[in-house]
Design a protein around this motif. Structure first.
Motif, PDB file in Angstrom:
ATOM      1  N   ILE A  15       6.606  -6.150  14.503  1.00 11.72           N
ATOM      2  CA  ILE A  15       7.041  -6.581  13.171  1.00 11.72           C
ATOM      3  C   ILE A  15       8.522  -6.311  12.972  1.00 11.72           C
ATOM      4  CG2 ILE A  15       6.621  -6.347  10.689  1.00 11.72           C
ATOM      5  CD1 ILE A  15       4.197  -7.411  12.274  1.00 11.72           C
ATOM      6  N   PHE A  62       7.817  -2.905   4.099  1.00  7.95           N
ATOM      7  CA  PHE A  62       6.685  -3.392   4.874  1.00  7.95           C
ATOM      8  C   PHE A  62       5.415  -2.855   4.238  1.00  7.95           C
ATOM      9  CE2 PHE A  62      10.343  -2.906   7.574  1.00  7.95           C
ATOM     10  CZ  PHE A  62      10.372  -4.058   8.322  1.00  7.95           C
ATOM     11  N   ILE A  84       2.963  -6.220   7.501  1.00  7.04           N
ATOM     12  CA  ILE A  84       3.633  -7.452   7.087  1.00  7.04           C
ATOM     13  C   ILE A  84       4.909  -7.084   6.346  1.00  7.04           C
ATOM     14  CG2 ILE A  84       2.315  -7.602   4.930  1.00  7.04           C
ATOM     15  CD1 ILE A  84       2.344 -10.670   5.296  1.00  7.04           C
ATOM     16  N   ARG A  85       5.949  -7.879   6.566  1.00  8.85           N
ATOM     17  CA  ARG A  85       7.191  -7.692   5.800  1.00  8.85           C
ATOM     18  C   ARG A  85       6.932  -8.136   4.365  1.00  8.85           C
ATOM     19  NH1 ARG A  85      12.547  -7.959   8.337  1.00  8.85           N
ATOM     20  NH2 ARG A  85      12.277  -7.704  10.564  1.00  8.85           N
TER      21      ARG A  85
END
Length: 140
Positions: A15, A62, A84-85
Motif C-alpha cells: 500500500i 490509511f 486502504i489509503r
C-alpha cells in the motif's frame, strides 16, 4: 531531520513504502508513535487508522482492519489484513456496508454472522474516520 522507512502492506498488495518522520498506529494497548531510532518492537494492531508523517510534513492516512506492527532499526512495517489509503475510500460503498453490518447486529443473527458483522463494522468505522480526517486536513 532523520527518517525511518515505512512499509504498509496488506495480504493483497503493498500500500505504501517511503521515508517517514513519524508513524502513528493503534496497538492493543493504545496509541503508538514510532519515530526514527525507536526501539525494536512487535505488537498487534487494532482496526483503525495509521498516520504516516512524511519528510515534507505531509500526513498520509490509511485505514487498516488490524494486523501486526514491526519496528526494526531502519524500518517500520505494518502487516495489515486489509489496508486502504484514505484517498481511495469509496464513501458510498462504505456507508452501505455499515448499514448492512448494523442491520445484522440489530437483527441478532447467528453467532458467526454477528462476529463477522462486528469485525466489518470496526473496519468500516476505521475507513470513515480516515476519510473524515482527510477532509479536515484538506480544509486547512
Amino acid at each position: 531531520m532523520s527518517t525511518i522507512r515505512c512499509d504498509i502492506v496488506s495480504a493483497e498488495q503493498e500500500i505504501y513504502s517511503g521515508q517517514a518522520t513519524l508513524v502513528v498506529a493503534t496497538g492493543e494497548l493504545g496509541e503508538l508513535g514510532i519515530a526514527p531510532k525507536h526501539a525494536p518492537l512487535i505488537t498487534r494492531l487494532k482496526p483503525g487508522k495509521v498516520v504516516v508523517t512524511t519528510e515534507s510534513g505531509q500526513q498520509l492516512d490509511f485505514a487498516i482492519s488490524g494486523g501486526i506492527l514491526e519496528v526494526q532499526p531502519q524500518v517500520v512495517t505494518v502487516l495489515a489484513d486489509t489496508a486502504i489509503r484514505a484517498d481511495d475510500i469509496d464513501e458510498a460503498a462504505v456507508r452501505k456496508a455499515k448499514e448492512e453490518a448494523e442491520r445484522v447486529l440489530a437483527g441478532r443473527g447467528e453467532a458467526m454472522e454477528l462476529a463477522e458483522a462486528q469485525q466489518k463494522l470496526a473496519e468500516i468505522t476505521a475507513q470513515l474516520q480516515a476519510l473524515e480526517r482527510l477532509r479536515r486536513n484538506l480544509k486547512h
